[in-house]
Design an enzyme around this catalytic site. Structure first.
Site, PDB file in Angstrom:
ATOM      1  N   LYS A  67       0.842  -1.206   0.000  1.00 18.49           N
ATOM      2  CA  LYS A  67       0.000   0.000   0.000  1.00 18.49           C
ATOM      3  C   LYS A  67       0.878   1.256   0.000  1.00 18.49           C
ATOM      4  CE  LYS A  67      -3.835  -2.452   2.109  1.00 18.49           C
ATOM      5  NZ  LYS A  67      -4.451  -2.989   3.311  1.00 18.49           N
ATOM      6  N   GLN A 111      -5.122  -1.762   9.736  1.00 15.61           N
ATOM      7  CA  GLN A 111      -5.029  -3.089   9.117  1.00 15.61           C
ATOM      8  C   GLN A 111      -5.752  -4.115  10.003  1.00 15.61           C
ATOM      9  OE1 GLN A 111      -3.545  -3.631   6.026  1.00 15.61           O
ATOM     10  NE2 GLN A 111      -4.333  -5.707   6.161  1.00 15.61           N
ATOM     11  N   ASP A 134     -10.969   3.103   4.273  1.00 17.29           N
ATOM     12  CA  ASP A 134     -11.343   1.686   4.176  1.00 17.29           C
ATOM     13  C   ASP A 134     -12.871   1.539   4.107  1.00 17.29           C
ATOM     14  OD1 ASP A 134      -9.929  -0.588   3.816  1.00 17.29           O
ATOM     15  OD2 ASP A 134      -9.644  -1.043   5.942  1.00 17.29           O
TER      16      ASP A 134
END
Ligand code: NAD
Length: 301
Positions: A67, A111, A134
């Site tokens: 990422k 994450q 997200d």
């Protein structure tokens, strides 16, 4: 959400059996190049993605590294906060709170999964909707349901981009999404059914009685259960579009939910695994990060 990309300029690659190969690597690279051009055209403003990783899960470390690498290629900066698996709830929350308050950070990605014992919901609740790249907070999910401006979860958004890029018809088509997680299946089923996309959606899950019957007349099947080679020839109608989200680590390497070799000659279009939905998840994370900077007024619209 606008899910438009440039029309395909060259004939798409095909699998040995003749299906269109929906290449997520190519589309990711196009997306990263487009974002880079947009940021250049804006005079290279500061756009920053922050990631939070708790614990030392190896695959999560690899995802986070890629990422950051792609963010740099798109002309964005990034920041990484790493905490040990032993971090307390208060320590994780403090790290996220700092990023939430930092005006130089535009997107925050925690994450997941967090190590056992940590309350994910309480951590996600600290991410402001504008920075929630997200798309997993209550605010983002609510905006998605209401069709309001907000961040769409990256993997479902990536699936929609692939369908759009490869010209797969959705209006009036039947779609089966296998897996009902908040991360993938549930938001994807909402996106596919939305006005303007207009698929008729079945959301299958572990209690679905007869998955073959649910799938075999479907125009689009999305495997997002995480069960290796769950979808076989008997599930697939000739010409169907098959999108593989599932990733199972096996001795043979990473294996998807779709038995690619068994179905590629039946399908009309299919994603490879790896090289399909995974790269698009990262591309959409970066798209959401630039959009976050716009929502926060750090970049002009
Ligand atoms: P999850 O475990 O939260 O959800 C799995 C879902 O599959 C559940 O809703 C469950 O009901 C359903 N399911 C399980 N067994 C089933 C069966 N036999 N038949 C039908 N449904 C069944 O998982 P998740 O976080 O949604 O991830 C799903 C898979 O997608 C995993 O393999 C994960 O690694 C992968 N994933 C890929 C990407 C990507 O970018 N490609 C992103 C996120 C997750």
């Amino acid at each position: 959400m606008t899910v438009s990309a440039d029309p395909i300029s060259t004939p798409p690659a095909r699998t040995p059996g003749g299906a269109i190969r929906m290449d997520g690597l190519v589309l990711r690279d196009e997306t990263v190049a487009r974002l880079r051009a947009e940021i250049d055209a804006l005079g290279n403003p500061h756009v920053c993605l922050a990631t939070v990783l708790v614990g030392d899960d190896k695959p999560s470390q690899v995802y986070v590294r890629s990422k950051h690498k792609k963010a740099a290629e798109a002309g964005m900066s990034s920041k990484h906060v790493e905490l040990p698996a032993t971090a307390s709830q208060a320590e994780v929350e403090a790290a996220v709170r700092d990023l939430a308050e930092d005006p130089d950070v535009h997107g925050i990605l925690v994450q997941l999964p967090l190590p056992n014992g940590l309350d994910e919901d309480a951590v996600l609740d600290l991410v402001p909707a504008e920075k929630d790249v997200d798309g997993l907070t209550i605010a983002s999910m609510g905006r998605l349901m209401r069709g309001r401006e907000g961040h769409i979860p990256c993997t479902p958004k990536g699936v929609m981009r692939l369908l759009d890029r490869y010209g797969i018809a959705t209006s009036g088509q039947t779609a089966v999404v296998i897996g009902r997680s908040l991360l993938v299946g549930l938001p994807l089923s909402v996106l596919l059914a939305r006005k303007g996309i207009d698929a008729t959606v079945t959301l299958a899950h572990s209690r679905t009685k007869d998955l073959v019957a649910a799938c075999r007349n479907a125009d689009i099947i999305v495997g997002a259960a995480g069960i290796a080679r769950l979808i076989t020839a008997e599930h697939v109608k000739p010409g169907a579009t098959l999108i593989d989200v599932g990733m199972s680590r096996t001795e043979a390497g990473i294996v998807g939910d779709i038995d690619f070799d068994a179905v590629e000659s039946i399908a009309g279009a299919i994603t490879p695994m790896p090289g399909g939905t995974g790269p698009m998840t990262i591309a959409c994370l970066l798209e959401n990060t630039l959009e976050a900077a716009r929502m926060l007024g750090a970049v002009r619209r």
